[in-house]
Design an enzyme around this catalytic site. Structure first.
Site, PDB file in Angstrom:
ATOM      1  N   HIS A   1      -4.581  -8.881   4.340  1.00 28.40           N
ATOM      2  CA  HIS A   1      -6.033  -8.810   4.557  1.00 28.40           C
ATOM      3  C   HIS A   1      -6.392  -9.586   5.817  1.00 28.40           C
ATOM      4  O   HIS A   1      -5.927 -10.701   6.001  1.00 28.40           O
ATOM      5  CB  HIS A   1      -6.794  -9.425   3.368  1.00 28.40           C
ATOM      6  CG  HIS A   1      -6.710  -8.613   2.113  1.00 28.40           C
ATOM      7  ND1 HIS A   1      -6.895  -9.165   0.861  1.00 28.40           N
ATOM      8  CD2 HIS A   1      -6.481  -7.294   1.908  1.00 28.40           C
ATOM      9  CE1 HIS A   1      -6.768  -8.216  -0.050  1.00 28.40           C
ATOM     10  NE2 HIS A   1      -6.511  -7.068   0.561  1.00 28.40           N
TER      11      HIS A   1
ATOM     12  N   TYR B   1     -10.280 -10.942  -5.930  1.00 29.20           N
ATOM     13  CA  TYR B   1      -9.334 -11.258  -7.006  1.00 29.20           C
ATOM     14  C   TYR B   1      -9.752 -12.488  -7.802  1.00 29.20           C
ATOM     15  O   TYR B   1      -9.390 -12.616  -8.962  1.00 29.20           O
ATOM     16  CB  TYR B   1      -7.912 -11.411  -6.458  1.00 29.20           C
ATOM     17  CG  TYR B   1      -7.425 -10.121  -5.849  1.00 29.20           C
ATOM     18  CD1 TYR B   1      -7.172  -9.013  -6.648  1.00 29.20           C
ATOM     19  CD2 TYR B   1      -7.282  -9.982  -4.477  1.00 29.20           C
ATOM     20  CE1 TYR B   1      -6.774  -7.806  -6.087  1.00 29.20           C
ATOM     21  CE2 TYR B   1      -6.877  -8.789  -3.909  1.00 29.20           C
ATOM     22  CZ  TYR B   1      -6.630  -7.701  -4.723  1.00 29.20           C
ATOM     23  OH  TYR B   1      -6.247  -6.505  -4.178  1.00 29.20           O
TER      24      TYR B   1
ATOM     25  N   HIS C   1      -3.130   2.173  -5.625  1.00 30.68           N
ATOM     26  CA  HIS C   1      -3.920   1.002  -5.224  1.00 30.68           C
ATOM     27  C   HIS C   1      -4.234   0.089  -6.413  1.00 30.68           C
ATOM     28  O   HIS C   1      -4.360  -1.128  -6.246  1.00 30.68           O
ATOM     29  CB  HIS C   1      -5.202   1.440  -4.519  1.00 30.68           C
ATOM     30  CG  HIS C   1      -5.605   0.485  -3.436  1.00 30.68           C
ATOM     31  ND1 HIS C   1      -4.870   0.316  -2.277  1.00 30.68           N
ATOM     32  CD2 HIS C   1      -6.631  -0.386  -3.355  1.00 30.68           C
ATOM     33  CE1 HIS C   1      -5.449  -0.613  -1.522  1.00 30.68           C
ATOM     34  NE2 HIS C   1      -6.516  -1.055  -2.147  1.00 30.68           N
TER      35      HIS C   1
ATOM     36  N   LYS D   1      -2.168  -1.900   7.510  1.00 23.36           N
ATOM     37  CA  LYS D   1      -3.573  -1.636   7.821  1.00 23.36           C
ATOM     38  C   LYS D   1      -3.996  -2.549   8.976  1.00 23.36           C
ATOM     39  O   LYS D   1      -3.521  -3.675   9.086  1.00 23.36           O
ATOM     40  CB  LYS D   1      -4.419  -1.929   6.577  1.00 23.36           C
ATOM     41  CG  LYS D   1      -5.719  -1.136   6.534  1.00 23.36           C
ATOM     42  CD  LYS D   1      -6.377  -1.319   5.195  1.00 23.36           C
ATOM     43  CE  LYS D   1      -7.716  -0.619   5.155  1.00 23.36           C
ATOM     44  NZ  LYS D   1      -8.401  -0.873   3.892  1.00 23.36           N
TER      45      LYS D   1
ATOM     46  N   ARG E   1       0.860  -1.191   0.000  1.00 23.97           N
ATOM     47  CA  ARG E   1       0.000   0.000   0.000  1.00 23.97           C
ATOM     48  C   ARG E   1       0.891   1.235   0.000  1.00 23.97           C
ATOM     49  O   ARG E   1       2.033   1.179   0.481  1.00 23.97           O
ATOM     50  CB  ARG E   1      -0.876   0.036   1.255  1.00 23.97           C
ATOM     51  CG  ARG E   1      -1.869  -1.109   1.371  1.00 23.97           C
ATOM     52  CD  ARG E   1      -2.633  -1.012   2.686  1.00 23.97           C
ATOM     53  NE  ARG E   1      -3.627  -2.072   2.803  1.00 23.97           N
ATOM     54  CZ  ARG E   1      -3.426  -3.227   3.438  1.00 23.97           C
ATOM     55  NH1 ARG E   1      -2.254  -3.477   4.029  1.00 23.97           N
ATOM     56  NH2 ARG E   1      -4.386  -4.138   3.512  1.00 23.97           N
TER      57      ARG E   1
ATOM     58  N   ARG F   1      -1.419  -2.235  -6.851  1.00 20.67           N
ATOM     59  CA  ARG F   1      -1.534  -3.311  -5.843  1.00 20.67           C
ATOM     60  C   ARG F   1      -2.528  -4.372  -6.314  1.00 20.67           C
ATOM     61  O   ARG F   1      -2.241  -5.569  -6.274  1.00 20.67           O
ATOM     62  CB  ARG F   1      -1.976  -2.674  -4.520  1.00 20.67           C
ATOM     63  CG  ARG F   1      -2.167  -3.623  -3.356  1.00 20.67           C
ATOM     64  CD  ARG F   1      -2.467  -2.793  -2.105  1.00 20.67           C
ATOM     65  NE  ARG F   1      -3.294  -3.498  -1.155  1.00 20.67           N
ATOM     66  CZ  ARG F   1      -2.839  -4.348  -0.233  1.00 20.67           C
ATOM     67  NH1 ARG F   1      -1.564  -4.620  -0.145  1.00 20.67           N
ATOM     68  NH2 ARG F   1      -3.675  -4.924   0.616  1.00 20.67           N
TER      69      ARG F   1
END
Length: 196
Positions: free
Chosen positions: A167, A176, A140, A69, A44, A143
């Site tokens: 995640h 995805y 992003h 995150k 990120r 990514r």
């Protein structure tokens, strides 16, 4: 609630963006390495800005992402592109606590990286189609492109991508699988039938 599928660009488009960077100056070498870091390691923009010198370990080949995150730490392996471009930057980089820094050694601004991405995208004529709108490529999107490519190539499975992406929920990573659905559909259509 239906979630929006991640928008991605193809490899040729990424290369066209990279071609817009002037590698004859330290800022160009740094920006090139930053784009590669987001596109090939899936970091990120905030994680790129927060990397310290000791977080990028060429001996182990791992990037230590601290407090990503959800305040989660994780390790991300580097491929040969990431290693090479980061080593190139290391040769011209000023003294700083941060791996990617300003030429004065200060912390890079996330907004600067976003603007740099948009500028390269526009210069290369590479855009993301978002409904009726054409938008420049954001960090992003690089990514998203990274993880979609890994899944397509079979480099990593969905659980491994969850780990690489940082995640907390597999549901987040499942977006995805929808992007590669077209390829899966084509494979299934080619399956040999049992009825002859």
């Amino acid at each position: 609630m239906a979630s929006k599928l991640p928008k991605i660009i193809d490899r040729k488009s990424v290369l066209n963006m990279l071609k817009q960077i002037d590698l004859s100056c330290p800022i160009g070498i740094r920006n090139y390495a930053i784009i590669i870091m987001m596109y090939r390691a899936g970091l990120r923009v905030s994680e790129v800005c927060n990397l310290t010198l000791s977080d990028v370990n060429f001996e182990t080949g791992l990037i230590y992402v601290q407090q990503g995150k959800y305040s989660k730490d994780r390790y991300v392996p580097m491929d040969s592109d990431v290693i090479k471009t980061c080593q190139d930057w290391l040769k011209v980089r000023p003294q700083s606590d941060y791996f990617f820094c300003t030429m004065q050694g200060g912390k890079l601004n996330q907004r600067y990286i976003r603007e740099m991405c948009y500028r390269l995208s526009k210069k290369a004529g590479v855009y993301i189609q978002d409904g009726t709108e054409q938008k420049p490529v954001s960090p992003h999107k690089l990514r998203h492109t990274c993880f979609t490519e890994m899944l397509r190539e079979g480099t990593a499975n969905i659980r491994e991508i969850q780990q690489l992406a940082g995640h907390s929920s597999l549901n987040t990573t499942m977006i995805y699988t929808h992007v590669v659905m077209d390829e899966l559909q084509a494979k299934i259509a080619k399956r040999k039938g049992i009825t002859g």
